[in-house]
Design a protein around this motif. Structure first.
Motif, PDB file in Angstrom:
ATOM      1  N   SER A 303      36.706  21.751  -4.838  1.00  0.00           N
ATOM      2  CA  SER A 303      37.196  21.510  -6.200  1.00  0.00           C
ATOM      3  C   SER A 303      36.159  20.833  -7.080  1.00  0.00           C
ATOM      4  CB  SER A 303      38.470  20.650  -6.154  1.00  0.00           C
ATOM      5  OG  SER A 303      39.501  21.325  -5.454  1.00  0.00           O
ATOM      6  N   THR A 304      35.179  20.158  -6.471  1.00  0.00           N
ATOM      7  CA  THR A 304      34.085  19.568  -7.232  1.00  0.00           C
ATOM      8  C   THR A 304      32.966  20.571  -7.463  1.00  0.00           C
ATOM      9  OG1 THR A 304      34.579  17.392  -6.283  1.00  0.00           O
ATOM     10  CG2 THR A 304      32.419  17.671  -7.300  1.00  0.00           C
ATOM     11  N   SER A 305      32.665  21.385  -6.451  1.00  0.00           N
ATOM     12  CA  SER A 305      31.555  22.337  -6.550  1.00  0.00           C
ATOM     13  C   SER A 305      31.868  23.491  -7.492  1.00  0.00           C
ATOM     14  CB  SER A 305      31.216  22.895  -5.158  1.00  0.00           C
ATOM     15  OG  SER A 305      30.781  21.885  -4.293  1.00  0.00           O
ATOM     16  N   LEU A 306      33.109  23.994  -7.462  1.00  0.00           N
ATOM     17  CA  LEU A 306      33.440  25.177  -8.268  1.00  0.00           C
ATOM     18  C   LEU A 306      33.302  24.939  -9.770  1.00  0.00           C
ATOM     19  CD1 LEU A 306      34.288  28.098  -8.296  1.00  0.00           C
ATOM     20  CD2 LEU A 306      36.681  27.371  -8.146  1.00  0.00           C
ATOM     21  N   PRO A 307      33.849  23.835 -10.335  1.00  0.00           N
ATOM     22  CA  PRO A 307      33.612  23.609 -11.773  1.00  0.00           C
ATOM     23  C   PRO A 307      32.141  23.450 -12.117  1.00  0.00           C
ATOM     24  CG  PRO A 307      35.401  22.227 -10.987  1.00  0.00           C
ATOM     25  CD  PRO A 307      34.761  22.826  -9.773  1.00  0.00           C
ATOM     26  N   GLY A 308      31.380  22.798 -11.224  1.00  0.00           N
ATOM     27  CA  GLY A 308      29.948  22.661 -11.464  1.00  0.00           C
ATOM     28  C   GLY A 308      29.257  24.002 -11.524  1.00  0.00           C
ATOM     29  N   LEU A 309      29.614  24.902 -10.628  1.00  0.00           N
ATOM     30  CA  LEU A 309      29.052  26.256 -10.616  1.00  0.00           C
ATOM     31  C   LEU A 309      29.421  27.008 -11.890  1.00  0.00           C
ATOM     32  CD1 LEU A 309      27.769  28.740  -9.157  1.00  0.00           C
ATOM     33  CD2 LEU A 309      30.034  29.144  -8.152  1.00  0.00           C
TER      34      LEU A 309
END
Length: 535
Positions: A303-309
């Protein structure tokens, strides 16, 4: 605490239980919502406070760590001050600290107020559960826990979309301000309808007359352990891990090991420990602790990596990133009744957990195989698969965890599992950022190995691009510099994308490694009438 409430049920409060449920579920919804509502706004928060995105991760990590610290002593605080008093004070402090988060003028201030918010919010879920168990008769407690579970499930799903909409249409500060009016209304409602039953008054009187002192040393060791662990994970990459010339990481690692060893040694020798490790002697409970810890680490890391991507490489704004993440919640809600039906038909919980673990692994692996030439729909479905896997795991893990745990240790087991669940989310948030940075450095170097004028593909790209730019600028030197800058931008984009996809691959492998853990568990079949996932 939940088991104590069940075992010592007192007279029901003369209040409509559904009105009471509506009042106490709102604070729980707020508390769980705040674990994810800021995820898609992290880059805006970091930019608004002149901080790096890496340091901005502390907005999530500090909140979860503070939650983890307060959970083990929630039962003691309830017995000491009364559940109603503690519940109302928690709502008030949570609401005030939410407003202070919105007023923060620096990242350090925001992290401080998030810690206070997390400490206050840690007691909201146990208090809400206890009130619901006391308000509803035994035959309707399953319905009450379903209502509670639904609120706790919807909140983190709605969080990214709501946070994105608020950030895009107003400002990131309103992500925190929104809690203030809702919190004040919840405080007024709970003040009017929540009362302590007789058995809690009796417990409180016994607690006051008890001669044993609170285990403040154990709490101090727990705080040192969690703080050292969190700082080490969050700053390890920046400080070069064991290569840190100032020995900050090495010192934190040593303190963490010593504090953890001292905490375990002390708590196993006390009758009323802050963190009771004795339930870990039961094989099923230990296995479920590992599964829940890893599952929530993967959930929050994802959930942290996906918005960053999506925001850094696809150009999505906060609302668009939230909309991509939200559809998974709909399928998660649909999955819960199916899992409950299977467990109610005497299905072995181990095999349901196994399916959930494999589905979570498949969702993460699917995401790891994508590239930058994808549409929003191609991002939605891997997350749907991953969240459905988590929904499949959660209820049977609760059944298996407490099935063989002695009743006298079940309240301690609930607190310990909640602690590890929150800490798993915090660890996943920190590790995902460290892994993404390390893999981005790796891929940048590897992609640069063949980017030179002697590579035919590079030569062809530069010649064609320079000819085009020369027509646009009329400057041979500037056009050549722009070509190399464009090539460098492409390299950075691809390196960053590969790093993010590597994170999802690691998450897939972590879930796959849980399969042997499931296999060592004992047969776990829910008894008739068991509240599935009630804890």
């Amino acid at each position: 605490m939940t088991e104590a409430a069940i075992a010592l049920r007192g007279p029901s409060v003369a209040m409509n239980p559904w009105l009471l449920a509506a009042a106490v579920v709102v604070p729980t919804f707020m508390e769980v919502l705040d674990t994810t509502i800021a995820v898609v706004a992290l880059r805006y928060i970091a930019g608004g406070l002149s901080a790096t995105v890496v340091d901005g991760e502390w907005v999530i990590t500090s909140y979860l760590a503070a939650n983890a610290i307060i959970l083990p002593i929630t039962g003691w605080l309830i017995n000491r001050f009364g559940r109603r008093n503690y519940f109302l004070v928690s709502i008030l402090v949570f609401t005030v600290s939410s407003g202070l988060c919105g007023l923060a003028t620096s990242l350090n201030q925001l992290i401080l107020f998030r810690v206070i918010q997390g400490l206050a919010g840690g007691g909201l879920q146990p208090c809400s559960q206890g009130v619901l168990l006391d308000a509803f008769p035994a035959e309707k407690q399953g319905t009450a826990m379903s209502l509670f579970g639904l609120a706790a499930l919807i909140a983190p799903v709605v969080g990214p979309t709501l946070g994105g909409w608020i950030t895009d249409n107003y400002e990131w500060r309103w992500v925190f301000y929104i809690n203030v009016p809702i919190g004040l209304l919840a405080l007024a409602a709970c003040y009017a309808v929540v009362l302590d039953p007789d058995y809690l008054a009796t417990q409180r009187a016994k607690q006051r007359g008890h001669t044993s002192r609170f285990d403040s040393i154990g709490l101090a060791l727990l705080v040192i352990t969690i703080v050292c662990w969190e700082v080490m994970l969050s700053k390890g990459e920046e400080w070069d891990w064991v290569g840190d010339p100032f020995w900050r990481v090495q010192t934190l690692a040593i303190l963490f090991i010593l504090a953890l060893a001292a905490l375990i040694f002390r708590e196993l020798r006390r009758r009323s420990p802050v963190v009771n490790f004795r339930p870990l002697r039961e094989r099923n409970f230990s296995a479920c602790c590992i599964i829940i810890f890893c599952a929530y680490a993967v959930l929050y890391g994802y959930s942290t990596s996906l918005p960053g991507l999506l925001q850094s490489l696809f150009g999505y704004n906060a609302l668009q990133a939230g909309l991509v993440m939200s559809p998974a919640g709909f399928f998660a809600v649909l999955t819960l009744p199916i899992v409950a039906f299977l467990l109610g038909r005497q299905t072995d919980a181990r095999w349901v957990i196994m399916v959930g673990v494999l589905v979570m692994s498949a969702g993460n692996y699917w995401m790891s195989q994508l590239n930058l030439d994808i549409s929003p729909g191609q991002v939605v479905w891997p997350r749907v698969v991953m969240i459905v896997g988590l929904s499949i795991c959660f209820a049977p893990a609760n059944v298996a965890a407490y099935l063989y745990t002695p009743k006298e240790l079940r309240a301690a087991a609930v607190g310990l599992l909640s602690l590890l669940r929150n800490e798993g989310g915090s660890v996943g948030t920190s590790l995902s950022q460290a892994l993404q940075e390390r893999r981005e450095q790796f891929h940048t170097l590897r992609l640069g190995e063949y980017l030179d004028p002697f590579n035919p593909a590079v030569h062809s790209f530069t010649e064609q691009s320079q000819a085009f730019l020369l027509q646009q600028t009329g400057d041979p030197v500037a056009s050549r510099e722009l070509v190399w800058q464009a090539l460098e931008t492409l390299r950075q984009q691809q390196a960053s994308a590969l790093a993010y996809f590597d994170c999802f691959w690691v998450f897939a492998m972590v879930m796959l490694l849980l399969v042997p853990v499931v296999l060592v568990m004992k047969r776990s079949v829910a008894e008739k009438g068991t509240r599935v996932g009630g804890e």
